[in-house]
Scaffold this active site. Structure first.
Site, PDB file in Angstrom:
ATOM      1  N   ASP A 375      19.267  -2.041  -7.617  1.00 14.83           N
ATOM      2  CA  ASP A 375      20.487  -2.725  -6.582  1.00 14.83           C
ATOM      3  C   ASP A 375      20.075  -4.497  -6.289  1.00 14.83           C
ATOM      4  O   ASP A 375      20.724  -4.628  -6.060  1.00 14.83           O
ATOM      5  CB  ASP A 375      20.601  -1.527  -4.976  1.00 14.83           C
ATOM      6  CG  ASP A 375      21.362  -0.397  -5.839  1.00 14.83           C
ATOM      7  OD1 ASP A 375      22.042  -0.520  -6.985  1.00 14.83           O
ATOM      8  OD2 ASP A 375      20.928   0.576  -4.783  1.00 14.83           O
ATOM      9  N   TYR A 463      26.568   4.078  -1.898  1.00 13.85           N
ATOM     10  CA  TYR A 463      25.217   4.356  -1.040  1.00 13.85           C
ATOM     11  C   TYR A 463      25.178   3.890   0.584  1.00 13.85           C
ATOM     12  O   TYR A 463      25.742   2.362  -0.102  1.00 13.85           O
ATOM     13  CB  TYR A 463      24.210   4.575  -2.203  1.00 13.85           C
ATOM     14  CG  TYR A 463      23.488   6.411  -1.907  1.00 13.85           C
ATOM     15  CD1 TYR A 463      23.847   6.504  -3.022  1.00 13.85           C
ATOM     16  CD2 TYR A 463      23.108   6.177  -0.687  1.00 13.85           C
ATOM     17  CE1 TYR A 463      23.428   7.837  -2.850  1.00 13.85           C
ATOM     18  CE2 TYR A 463      22.749   7.643  -1.348  1.00 13.85           C
ATOM     19  CZ  TYR A 463      22.717   8.359  -1.997  1.00 13.85           C
ATOM     20  OH  TYR A 463      22.250   9.782  -2.119  1.00 13.85           O
TER      21      TYR A 463
HETATM   22 CU   LIG Z   1      20.245  10.468  -2.142  1.00 15.60          CU
END
Ligand SMILES: [Cu+2]
Ligand SMILES: *[C@@H]1O[C@H](CO)[C@@H](O)[C@H](O)[C@H]1NC(C)=O
Ligand SMILES: *[C@@H]1O[C@H](CO)[C@@H](O)[C@H](O)[C@H]1NC(C)=O
Ligand SMILES: *[C@@H]1O[C@H](CO)[C@@H](O)[C@H](O)[C@H]1NC(C)=O
Ligand SMILES: *[C@@H]1O[C@H](CO)[C@@H](O)[C@H](O)[C@H]1NC(C)=O
Length: 732
Positions: A375, A463
């Protein structure tokens, strides 16, 4: 992720703020009467005398940039490590416009434009009041599909270095890259027909740009690829819970063309998404849940005890430089702690930040195998750090710092309220002792534990990662990662476990009808350039070993001893944590000893963590080889800061921490960098649906023989006159 989503997030958080405000003003009076505080809520300082109204001139904080609406146009750098200003971003653009590389090409993007930090020795020598060191800028540009790195010297108004990158991989995507690929599938009639066949209206389509990893196939050669997968947002903002399963569009990121479409999910229904919306405004409230907890906040009647001067944060016995970074998120530099015995400011960390993330999903099938995200290097951890919600992300006594980043054409933009800083009092105890009645001494001494937290929350698509750096007065630094947000789920025909023949091949947990939460890991690798009382340090493994007594020596058969071993070279410091062969991990200054002769140091204290179990020859693991060990130590090298390499997108793993460390360079009594990886195995459970309660893990950097004794011995406790005791009355 894209502009629309970002807008949606902004609108959402603004909406949430409004809802909460309205709720407050409409509190039933009975609610206030019933559980009123001893202190009158409407008068006295219990109502939040915030920092800007502090009447105590001594504690008056000096927030030089506290005005949130500040446009940053007049910002000037005041410290050698200060991030680029708007004016400097604009200078870079002007200088690059005349450079042959860009003049002759109209197809280029600037994927990274950040300060090229001056040499460490110069920064260490620099003192406040001295002229700033020459400002240089590090640029990573993509020109006709080739990555170039450049150094722009602002003092000389010219490009001083330009190199074509020797390693594989592409730079971090720009926000524009991520946005612009989302419309590409719609150019395909086949895609449109597929969507409609799956019962989804094209107007309800929400798609995500998913980094494709690298698997060494011919189709991946010499082009930037991305995979687009889509969801239906019909009836919910939580479109992630309505995947159009099995449909993957491979897109050429530069040509903006569909390369191929695969659909292995024609028989898998799109989940209904009922009750997946997580917004407060749409919850069906039953009254009970609503007021379980009364409003709560921390009060500081004399204002906060920290100051922010440009990018220098000072609090209690700590001082450090703090800056937002598009790739790392938060960078902490030159963290120093005051020695209470000598009043001297002592160096602890030269630079610390989250260097890379690795998030592999554990499903080898076509629509899932490639999900092995990095990320920071692929998406930009700081670029994805959304504005913090001032009522709920951080307490009311928080100060906010904006990020200032460059967009794909180099024009600067503001990432507002990206970082917050606040003092935290969680009701914990810093130290205590009470004498019990048997000694007949009436002694009770307790010190409350107050800490300073620096926080960011990055929302990398579904997320959310909450990154905290927490400083304690006893010298300890705690780095914490919180995981929240929304799972990446897989559509399925199953509606109940009684239909599943073999649970192992679900690749996860059935979370709702037609929804599987796929097993995955999260790794967050920290770069920690420790400088304990100076740059040259050593890494010592203090192994806790079982020793057996000889027959007749003692009634005891065994005991533990601590065996210290100095790491000579990098391979001595490639460490896998082991519960039954434990060690402490010390970074010490071998030339500086305490009065008693112990080397001064800090130890790395791992918390709950996980190790990657993937095969080292798995392409994904090779790219993320920085997770092969939990701890590494490398000699300081300015070009070794990104654990997965400078160019991570479609990288092949030829520029990772593993590769550097395998050179096995000497690390004893040298300027060294400590690397630590926090890991999570995540087997989803139903509680993670439709949005996850935060799960966290952390590690500590803790003084070890750094101070001569408990550094907070002389700390003041709270006294009655400092704080009225607020407590809830008995319920009527
Ligand atoms: Cu997770
Ligand atoms: C830039 O070029 C100069 C002079 O050739 C060299 O000394 C320096 O190391 C280079 N810097 C980088 C970051 O490549
Ligand atoms: C697919 O649908 C979108 C949205 O309705 C439309 O804009 C686009 O032109 C369609 N593509 C094709 C090839 O028909
Ligand atoms: C698609 O959208 C149209 C117009 O908004 C609506 O009439 C129709 O019911 C929708 N169909 C589905 C399957 O949602
Ligand atoms: C510094 O790092 C770069 C990139 O890994 C490498 O090429 C170079 O050899 C390193 N220098 C030293 C002295 O290790």
């Amino acid at each position: 992720m894209d502009a629309r989503n970002m807008l949606r997030f902004l609108v959402l958080s603004f909406g949430l703020t409004l809802v909460l405000l309205l709720t407050w003003f409409h509190l039933p009076t009975s609610f206030l009467n019933k559980e009123a505080l001893d202190c009158n809520v409407y008068s006295g300082w219990c109502t939040s005398k915030n920092r800007f109204q502090s009447s105590n001139p001594i504690n008056k904080p000096t927030f030089s940039t506290h005005n949130r609406k500040q446009r940053h146009e007049s910002d000037v750098p005041r410290h050698p490590l200060d991030p680029l200003t708007i004016q400097e971003f604009n200078e870079v653009r002007t200088i690059l416009a005349t450079h042959p590389l860009f003049k002759s090409s109209n197809s280029y993007t600037l994927n990274s434009v950040v300060l090229d930090e001056p040499e460490k020795e110069l920064v260490l020598k620099w003192r406040k009041g001295q002229p700033l060191l020459p400002r240089k800028v590090s640029v990573v540009a993509l020109v006709k599909g080739i990555a170039h790195t450049l150094i722009v010297d602002l003092s000389r108004s010219q490009v001083t270095n330009e190199t074509r990158s020797p390693s594989s991989g592409y730079p971090t995507m720009t926000i524009k890259d991520m946005q612009s690929v989302l419309d590409v599938p719609l150019k395909s009639g086949e895609f449109n027909r597929t969507i409609i066949k799956r019962g989804v209206n094209l107007s309800d389509l929400s798609c995500l740009p998913l980094a494709a990893g690298w698997y060494g196939t011919p189709v991946e050669e010499n082009r930037r690829l991305i995979k687009v997968q889509c969801y239906s947002s019909k009836g919910t903002v939580n479109f992630y819970m309505k995947p159009i399963e099995g449909l993957t569009v491979l897109v050429d990121m530069d040509k903006k063309e569909v390369v191929s479409i695969t659909d292995n999910g024609v028989n898998i229904p799109v989940a209904n998404g009922i009750d997946t919306d997580y917004r407060y405004s749409v919850q069906k409230l039953n009254g009970e849940m609503n007021y379980l907890i009364n409003p709560i906040s921390l009060e500081q009647p004399k204002g906060p005890s920290f100051t922010v001067d440009g990018h220098i944060v000072k609090w209690a016995n700590w001082e450090f430089h703090l800056k937002p970074d598009p790739r790392a998120g938060i960078i902490i530099s030159q963290a120093k702690v005051r020695d209470t015995d000598t009043s001297e400011m002592r160096n602890v960390i030269y630079k610390g930040f989250t260097s890379e993330l690795f998030v592999p999903y554990m499903d080898p099938t076509d629509a899932w195998y490639f999900k092995t995200y990095m990320d920071a290097g692929e998406y930009g951890f700081g670029l994805q750090a959304m504005p913090l919600d001032p009522l709920n992300d951080c307490p009311r006594n928080a100060y906010y710092m904006d990020g200032l980043f460059a967009s794909a054409d180099g024009t600067p933009f503001v990432q507002p309220n990206m970082i917050c800083i606040f003092e935290s009092y969680a009701g914990d105890i810093a130290w205590r002792h009470a004498e019990c009645p048997i000694t007949d001494m009436k002694v009770t001494e307790v010190r409350p534990k107050v800490t300073l937290v620096v926080r960011m929350a990055a929302a990398v698509a579904n997320y959310d990662y909450i990154i905290d750096w927490e400083f304690q007065t006893d010298g300890l630094i705690r780095s914490k990662v919180g995981l929240s947000g929304i799972l990446m789920v897989k559509g399925t025909t199953y509606e109940n476990m009684n239909q599943v023949p073999d649970q192992e091949y679900l690749y996860g947990t059935l979370l709702s009808e037609n929804i599987i939460g796929v097993i995955h890991d999260h790794y967050i690798t920290y770069y920690l350039d420790m400088d304990i009382d100076g740059s040259d340090n050593s890494f010592i493994k203090v192994n806790i070993k079982k020793e057996e007594t000889s027959p007749g020596e003692s009634p005891r058969k065994s005991y533990l001893k601590a065996v210290r071993k100095v790491a000579k070279t990098e391979k001595d410091a490639q460490i896998k944590l082991q519960l039954y062969d434990p060690s402490e991990f010390h970074v010490v200054n071998p030339l500086k000893k305490t009065r008693l002769g112990n080397p001064v140091g800090y130890k790395l204290v791992p918390g709950a963590t996980a190790a990657s179990l993937l095969d080292h020859e798995d392409k994904a693991q090779k790219r993320a080889a920085f997770t092969n060990n939990q701890i590494w130590v490398t000699p300081y090298n300015k070009s070794e800061q990104w654990a997965g390499g400078l160019l991570v997108y479609q990288s092949r793993g030829d520029d990772t921490l593993q590769v550097w460390s395998n050179r096995d360079r000497p690390i004893e009594n040298k300027d060294i960098v400590l690397w630590y990886t926090v890991g999570f195995h995540h087997v989803p459970s139903q509680e993670d649906y439709p949005i996850m309660p935060t799960v966290s893990a952390s590690f500590d950097l803790k003084p070890v023989n750094f101070f001569e004794r408990n550094p907070i011995l002389r700390m003041r406790p709270n006294f009655q006159e400092d704080l009225p005791v607020c407590k809830a009355q008995d319920s009527a």
